[in-house]
Design an enzyme around this catalytic site. Structure first.
Site, PDB file in Angstrom:
ATOM      1  N   THR A 170       0.844  -1.197   0.000  1.00 59.87           N
ATOM      2  CA  THR A 170       0.000   0.000   0.000  1.00 59.87           C
ATOM      3  C   THR A 170       0.882   1.250   0.000  1.00 59.87           C
ATOM      4  O   THR A 170       1.963   1.242   0.584  1.00 59.87           O
ATOM      5  CB  THR A 170      -0.863  -0.017   1.274  1.00 59.87           C
ATOM      6  OG1 THR A 170      -1.640  -1.203   1.265  1.00 59.87           O
ATOM      7  CG2 THR A 170      -1.755   1.195   1.388  1.00 59.87           C
ATOM      8  N   ARG A 198     -13.275  -8.298  -1.840  1.00 59.71           N
ATOM      9  CA  ARG A 198     -12.743  -7.932  -0.522  1.00 59.71           C
ATOM     10  C   ARG A 198     -12.277  -6.469  -0.545  1.00 59.71           C
ATOM     11  O   ARG A 198     -11.593  -6.033  -1.463  1.00 59.71           O
ATOM     12  CB  ARG A 198     -11.576  -8.857  -0.189  1.00 59.71           C
ATOM     13  CG  ARG A 198     -10.850  -8.539   1.133  1.00 59.71           C
ATOM     14  CD  ARG A 198      -9.625  -7.707   0.924  1.00 59.71           C
ATOM     15  NE  ARG A 198      -8.805  -7.562   2.128  1.00 59.71           N
ATOM     16  CZ  ARG A 198      -7.839  -6.661   2.266  1.00 59.71           C
ATOM     17  NH1 ARG A 198      -7.552  -5.836   1.279  1.00 59.71           N
ATOM     18  NH2 ARG A 198      -7.141  -6.595   3.379  1.00 59.71           N
ATOM     19  N   GLY A 200     -10.213  -3.660   1.848  1.00 55.19           N
ATOM     20  CA  GLY A 200      -9.378  -3.526   3.039  1.00 55.19           C
ATOM     21  C   GLY A 200      -9.579  -2.188   3.723  1.00 55.19           C
ATOM     22  O   GLY A 200     -10.612  -1.524   3.569  1.00 55.19           O
ATOM     23  N   ASP A 201      -8.567  -1.793   4.459  1.00 59.59           N
ATOM     24  CA  ASP A 201      -8.655  -0.554   5.244  1.00 59.59           C
ATOM     25  C   ASP A 201      -8.441   0.709   4.411  1.00 59.59           C
ATOM     26  O   ASP A 201      -8.957   1.780   4.749  1.00 59.59           O
ATOM     27  CB  ASP A 201      -7.608  -0.585   6.369  1.00 59.59           C
ATOM     28  CG  ASP A 201      -6.188  -0.779   5.833  1.00 59.59           C
ATOM     29  OD1 ASP A 201      -6.006  -1.593   4.896  1.00 59.59           O
ATOM     30  OD2 ASP A 201      -5.262  -0.126   6.339  1.00 59.59           O
ATOM     31  N   THR A 221      -0.597   1.317   6.488  1.00 63.52           N
ATOM     32  CA  THR A 221      -0.257   0.234   5.557  1.00 63.52           C
ATOM     33  C   THR A 221      -0.112  -1.044   6.369  1.00 63.52           C
ATOM     34  O   THR A 221       0.362  -1.022   7.501  1.00 63.52           O
ATOM     35  CB  THR A 221       1.030   0.522   4.782  1.00 63.52           C
ATOM     36  OG1 THR A 221       1.399  -0.654   4.052  1.00 63.52           O
ATOM     37  CG2 THR A 221       2.199   0.908   5.676  1.00 63.52           C
ATOM     38  N   GLY A 222      -0.559  -2.139   5.800  1.00 66.30           N
ATOM     39  CA  GLY A 222      -0.440  -3.401   6.531  1.00 66.30           C
ATOM     40  C   GLY A 222      -1.680  -4.254   6.341  1.00 66.30           C
ATOM     41  O   GLY A 222      -2.462  -4.031   5.415  1.00 66.30           O
ATOM     42  N   GLY A 224      -5.053  -5.215   6.318  1.00 63.89           N
ATOM     43  CA  GLY A 224      -6.234  -4.359   6.371  1.00 63.89           C
ATOM     44  C   GLY A 224      -7.291  -4.806   7.363  1.00 63.89           C
ATOM     45  O   GLY A 224      -7.930  -3.980   8.019  1.00 63.89           O
TER      46      GLY A 224
HETATM   47  N1  GLY Z   1      -3.667  -2.304   3.825  1.00 66.13           N
HETATM   48  C1  GLY Z   1      -4.122  -2.687   2.561  1.00 66.13           C
HETATM   49  C2  GLY Z   1      -5.107  -3.756   2.561  1.00 66.13           C
HETATM   50  O1  GLY Z   1      -5.137  -4.582   3.464  1.00 66.13           O
HETATM   51  O2  GLY Z   1      -5.883  -3.819   1.642  1.00 66.13           O
END
Ligand code: GLY
Length: 302
Positions: A170, A198, A200-201, A221-222, A224
């Protein structure tokens, strides 16, 4: 004071990818710094920095993103303007090479905050953001990684990105301009071999991005799913609001909460309203860079 901080992912970045990450972060920082030094806005800075990183296939946003379990690209991005607490985001888009620009359009030209899939692409068409062919966003490296994971896990996505060895790239940026305005943006292709659809965050306001001129800005970042559980970006903003604006302490406390409550892996970049930085991560490496108008030289590290 004006300032810019960015990240290009937190994971176990292999040695043979260090230089590409360092050089991508350096160039992205230069692009953004040039805009800020010439009196540009935090919003323009964040958009251009992230566009560059989306176009650089080193990073897992835009072209070069991970593929989902069907071998397709699905991109997510968000942007937030801390002056008016305005925000915009898109998720699961397949035909948009710069999702950050589309997220900005959602923020500035719609009454909504998050558009997904076909609706987001329809909005792009109506608002002058050109479609690309999904194949243009897929690189050979990602096809190879996807095939390896498919051979190992098949359609199963349960182990995706729960360990530091999984790929996660990310990108994100936080800028403070000469008028004291803070903007945050985050963009990603999500996790490798993710279930189709899906999200994510990164496109979720408060999880991947948060900006408030009265406090600062955060991009994450990481993994999600863990970030969402602890509403990571807003949690760090709240921590910083309560600790008197100590950006580094807020970043470290945020990562501690991520680990303790959600067993999460990842990193955060933080900028407070005074233009001071915070960075914390619990992965082996994180690509990151920052500069402000008090510094003689920019900082870049992986
Ligand atoms: N941090 C990005 C994701 O998990 O999509």
């Amino acid at each position: 004071m004006f300032a810019l901080i960015l990240h290009g992912g937190a994971w176990d970045i292999p040695d043979d990818m260090l230089e590409a990450h360092r050089s991508g972060c350096t160039t992205a920082l230069k692009i953004g710094w040039n805009i800020l030094q010439n009196g540009g806005t935090a919003i323009d800075t964040v958009e251009q920095v992230i566009r560059y990183m989306e176009n650089d296939e080193t990073f897992g946003a835009g072209r070069g993103s991970h593929l989902n379990a069907l071998g397709q690209i699905e991109l997510d991005a968000s942007i937030m303007d801390g002056k008016a607490i305005r925000c915009g985001a898109v998720a699961a888009v397949q035909r948009i090479s710069n999702p950050i620009t589309l997220a900005r359009k959602v923020m500035e030209e719609s009454e909504h905050i998050l558009l997904v899939g076909d609706g987001a692409e329809r909005f792009a068409n109506e608002h002058g953001v050109a479609w690309c062919h999904p194949e243009e966003l897929i690189t050979e490296r990602e096809r190879k990684r996807w095939k390896e994971v498919q051979e190992r896990d098949g359609f199963t996505t349960k182990d995706s990105f729960r360990t530091v060895r999984e790929y996660s790239d990310t990108v994100g940026a936080v800028a403070l301009d000469k008028d004291g305005n803070i903007c945050v943006g985050t963009s990603t292709g999500g996790t490798l071999n993710k279930y189709p659809g899906r999200v994510g965050d990164s496109p979720l306001i408060g999880c991947g991005s948060y900006a408030d001129n009265a406090v600062g800005g955060v991009s994450t970042t990481g993994w999600g799913e863990a970030m969402i559980k602890v509403v990571m970006a807003k949690t760090v903003i709240n921590l910083m609001e309560m600790n008197g604006g100590q950006s580094q302490t807020a970043a470290e406390n945020g990562i501690e909460i991520l680990k303790r409550k959600a067993h999460g892996l990842g990193g955060v970049i933080v900028l407070n309203k005074q233009g001071h930085f915070g960075i914390a991560f619990n992965t082996p490496r994180m690509a990151r860079a920052y500069v402000n108008s008090e510094m003689k030289e920019p900082f870049v590290a992986v």
